[in-house]
Design a protein around this motif. Sequence first.
Motif, short mmCIF file in Angstrom:
data_model
loop_
_atom_site.label_atom_id
_atom_site.label_comp_id
_atom_site.label_asym_id
_atom_site.label_seq_id
_atom_site.Cartn_x
_atom_site.Cartn_y
_atom_site.Cartn_z
N GLU A 159 0.83 -1.21 0.00
CA GLU A 159 0.00 0.00 0.00
C GLU A 159 0.87 1.26 0.00
OE1 GLU A 159 -0.62 -2.74 1.77
OE2 GLU A 159 -2.35 -3.28 0.50
N TYR B 27 2.08 1.62 -3.50
CA TYR B 27 1.03 2.12 -4.39
C TYR B 27 0.87 3.63 -4.25
CZ TYR B 27 -0.46 -2.81 -4.75
OH TYR B 27 -0.52 -4.16 -4.96
N ASP C 26 -4.24 -0.69 -8.88
CA ASP C 26 -3.94 -1.77 -7.94
C ASP C 26 -4.52 -3.07 -8.51
OD1 ASP C 26 -6.71 -2.03 -7.27
OD2 ASP C 26 -6.51 -0.57 -5.66
N SER D 125 -0.81 -5.86 -10.06
CA SER D 125 -1.29 -4.52 -10.35
C SER D 125 -0.95 -4.20 -11.81
CB SER D 125 -0.65 -3.51 -9.40
OG SER D 125 0.75 -3.55 -9.47
#
Length: 429
Positions: free
Chosen positions: A81, A84, A103, A353
């Motif tokens: 995360e 990202y 994602d 992703s």
Amino acid sequence: MVITKSRLVLGATAVTLSTIAVTGLGIHSRGQALFKASPKQLVEEVWQIVQRQYVDGTFNQVDWLAVRQEYVVGKSYSSQEDAYKSIREMLTKLEDPYTRFMDPEEFKNMQVDTSGELTGIGITISQDEETKKIMVIAPIDDTPAFKAGILARDIITKINGKSTEGMDTNQAVSLIRGEPGTKINLTIQRDGQPRQFEIIRARIEIHPVKYSTQETPAGKVGYIRLNQFSANASREMQSAIRDLERQRVDGYILDLRRNPGGLLYSSVEIARMWLDRGTIVSTIDRKGEQEREVARGRALTNKPLVVLVDEGSASASEIVSGALQDNKRAVLVGNKTFGKGLVQSVRPLEDGSGLAVTIAKYHTPNGRDINKQGVEPDVKVELSEEQLQELWLNQREKLATLADPQFAKAVEVLGQEIASRGITTSEKK
């Protein structure tokens, strides 16, 4: 959006709002790799892809090496995360809304769009390059958004009361997407005025081609409406033309109004059905011309052709209309098209992703760069908002009849084209 057979390539950077968003034809998902990239490796991978492929060698005047120093070399990551978030921050430095990160869930949803069945409200959106606002490219025919009265170039300012200020297309998609039967409230800005729309999501089956014959003052016209360049569009177009040829039509009207685009190879195949020779489209990357698609002498008909376009005709629609116009194969009637001429490559990353990166732009056969410019029709016929509402929503039965001003002009122009070829009634087939 456009796509090649060898890899996923998007050309209008449009996002079709549905549970499914963009086709996965040609993708071999590396998300199923034997190992999973570390968060830092993922950031590095994205940086490298942009470094190798981005359309502008100056990276829009951004020091891309300094970006690597900031986000790869000088930063540590404890989770995917975190990676990202940094990837999205890194990409925003390009100020290119069409180069974007997805994602794993977003990327999974993106891979099956043009299969012919959607779940959602049925609009295609983009982020305006200058204002950064979320804009409707076009609603898909007969979908909930279409029936609610959403129009091309509507600005989405709120989704269920949440402001879209600062949102990218992925974030907007995640809010608009939902289960069939559920409601969504959109606040739309049109001509500077806010409008409220309550729309019920649905499962949508798309048949891209509708056609018919019409007896008109120009003669027996073959009318073909193409609403999306999906995976089965070229097959359906071929069947339509062959059937209309058997019915001995005198000429054709191809309706690309409100067609937001689709697959590049579909647009090329469809253009070849009308063209015997000539260039169809060229893609230009940062090193120059990358690829040129040409006709192959296999046109299904050489009869007179008029193409209807408007501000909702984007991307693949502009490839076809631009090719037919530049090759003097068709007369374009209507309004200037949307102006989406950027090409993206969409590829899977190691953890499932995905990344969409602008790698090129496309030019019409005469070398026109239509991005932000659009394709100008040969014969301009503008409709008022009242006429648009009447034709596309309130009285759909008037669409593609002589009560439709753009269609009526197309019939008039087609009649002139037929007459200019010296075709008499007895010679018509």
